[in-house]
Design an enzyme around this catalytic site. Structure first.
Site, PDB file in Angstrom:
ATOM      1  N   GLU A 329       0.837  -1.202   0.000  1.00 22.42           N
ATOM      2  CA  GLU A 329       0.000   0.000   0.000  1.00 22.42           C
ATOM      3  C   GLU A 329       0.873   1.253   0.000  1.00 22.42           C
ATOM      4  O   GLU A 329       1.662   1.466   0.918  1.00 22.42           O
ATOM      5  CB  GLU A 329      -0.874  -0.049   1.254  1.00 22.42           C
ATOM      6  CG  GLU A 329      -1.828   1.066   1.458  1.00 22.42           C
ATOM      7  CD  GLU A 329      -2.641   0.855   2.724  1.00 22.42           C
ATOM      8  OE1 GLU A 329      -2.356   1.517   3.733  1.00 22.42           O
ATOM      9  OE2 GLU A 329      -3.565   0.008   2.711  1.00 22.42           O
ATOM     10  N   CYS A 330       0.784   2.058  -1.047  1.00 22.77           N
ATOM     11  CA  CYS A 330       1.461   3.342  -1.158  1.00 22.77           C
ATOM     12  C   CYS A 330       2.973   3.187  -0.956  1.00 22.77           C
ATOM     13  O   CYS A 330       3.641   2.646  -1.819  1.00 22.77           O
ATOM     14  CB  CYS A 330       0.855   4.354  -0.192  1.00 22.77           C
ATOM     15  SG  CYS A 330       1.194   6.079  -0.645  1.00 22.77           S
ATOM     16  N   GLY A 331       3.527   3.635   0.177  1.00 25.09           N
ATOM     17  CA  GLY A 331       4.966   3.512   0.383  1.00 25.09           C
ATOM     18  C   GLY A 331       5.445   2.079   0.317  1.00 25.09           C
ATOM     19  O   GLY A 331       6.555   1.798  -0.151  1.00 25.09           O
TER      20      GLY A 331
END
Length: 443
Positions: A329-331
């Site tokens: 997720e994201c990072g």
């Protein structure tokens, strides 16, 4: 018999805009009352991973978001009700300006009857302070008003001018003069987290000491009676089935992977999962597990440590090759690409489980609420990032904005699922479980 409609003093700390001092005042007030032995519970309006770090340190308790769209009115009601049964003071930090967003902090205040304290940065302001305070109070009918506190005042004379500009000076709750100890360390996504700030507790104590000299800070428990608020219990709901029973989920958690909602961990536990944590930047090995979750965070600040975590990279590759789920997720997703290019142009190798390059930039690439429709139901959440991905990999599906506009892409490689979208697991536990079970999720 326990009171099913508990009541306690409560306050929503709002402002006319971002950067006015909401977090400073909320954290200082929480710290001040916690130091005096009261049970303080704090919430944050809207999606946010960073301010809650400071609010949790100040209060000593986990800080959950309240968002009538993302988390839902019933979830908000349940968390407020549970907190009010234990707390001597309940605080809610607003988001942006009081009326900004759909839904806004004002919508939360009106929905749950929360009194509003307005924090206004008065650095370059005189009598217009009173007009602004009046406008915030009067713009929506039915809003409970606690008062106003001036931030970054120049001195006692300035504070007196601001106080007398109010239509009702009884609403004056004090002023904070600017001081270096009232500033917060920041970076591109917002505040630096409390865990990364060596003197975090000293900063909070300095803020609490300053606030203690104001009318707001001098209020004793008996003075908080006008802010007493009742919180009704939400309609009862059945817990989700234990869809992750017997499964172990390994979760990255350190300074590079720190954007985790406590409610998401609680949701996984209710689903029956056993949670184990590891630190990629500390060189931890991948724990024995059935699924891996790489949450968001700041991989761009730890590229050297992540690039050298070759054993972990290889272990993640074997995990995926074995057909086991990996959700990024994201990072967490950013770390899986082949390389990252910083805003200054430097290029660093990362883990290479996904083809392509992540490019950092100075301005946000996306921000706002989004939802992800899967076969098992719709996860609600949000997006906020300062990078973009260049990849030949075609998205398997897209999240969407509440109005239906296309949102973040979701990339899939076998059991690996990666996206910028931050999911709020309690919005659809069945969908969260399906992702971490490696089930088919396309509707």
């Amino acid at each position: 018999m326990r009171n099913e409609t508990p009541a306690c003093p409560a306050l929503l700390v709002a402002a006319p805009a971002s950067g006015q001092g909401k977090t400073t005042v909320t954290a200082a007030l929480a710290r001040l009352h916690a130091r005096q032995g009261r049970q303080v519970r704090v919430f944050k309006c809207g999606p946010d991973f960073l301010d809650p770090h400071w609010l949790e340190l100040a209060s000593g308790h986990p800080v959950h978001p309240l968002d009538l769209w993302m988390t839902g009115a019933q979830d908000c009601a349940g968390r407020l009700h549970a907190a009010a049964r234990e707390a001597g003071l309940l605080l809610v930090e607003g988001v942006m300006g009081l009326y900004d967003g759909t839904p806004s902090a004002a919508d939360i205040a009106l929905r749950f009857g929360l009194p509003v304290l307005a924090v206004i940065d008065a650095w370059a302001m005189a009598q217009t302070f009173g007009a602004l305070a009046h406008g915030l109070q009067a713009y929506r009918e039915g809003l409970r008003w606690a008062g106003v506190l001036a931030n970054r005042v120049a001195g006692e004379g300035h504070a007196a001018l601001l106080r007398t500009s109010l239509r009702d000076e009884a609403h004056w709750l004090g002023a904070l003069q600017w001081a270096p100890e009232l500033s917060w360390p920041e970076r591109h996504l917002g505040l630096a987290s409390a865990g990364e700030t060596a003197d975090a507790l000293q900063r909070l104590d300095a803020m609490a000491d300053r606030l203690a000299a104001t009318p707001l800070g001098r209020m004793a428990p008996a003075d908080l009676g006008p802010w007493r608020t009742s919180f009704e219990a939400p309609a009862a709901s059945s817990p989700p089935p234990a869809l992750l029973a017997g499964r172990t989920i390994a979760i990255a958690r350190d300074a590079a992977f720190q954007f985790v909602y406590a409610a998401n961990l609680d949701c996984l536990t209710v689903l029956g999962a056993r949670l184990v944590f590891f630190s990629p930047i500390a060189g931890d090995a991948l724990p024995a597990c059935d699924a891996v979750w790489l949450p968001g965070g700041y991989p761009e600040l730890h590229v050297h440590a992540l690039g050298q975590a070759r054993a972990l990279r290889d272990a993640l590759a074997r995990h995926v090759q074995a057909g086991k789920p990996l959700s990024a997720e994201c990072g967490g997703m950013m770390a899986l690409f082949e390389r990252i290019a910083t805003a200054e142009g430097a290029v660093h190798a990362l883990w290479g489980l996904l083809p392509g390059t992540v490019r950092m930039q100075q301005r946000p690439a996306a921000v706002g609420p989004q939802q992800l429709a899967l076969a098992q139901g719709t996860l609600r959440g949000h997006s906020f990032h300062f990078s973009r991905c260049e990849t030949a990999l075609a998205p398997a599906l897209h999240a969407s904005a509440p109005d239906g506009r296309a949102g973040e892409p979701v990339w899939r490689r076998g059991p690996l699922l990666a996206t910028y979208f931050h999911a709020w697991f309690p919005s659809c536990p069945q969908a969260a479980a399906a992702i971490l079970r490696g089930e088919e999720i396309l509707a």
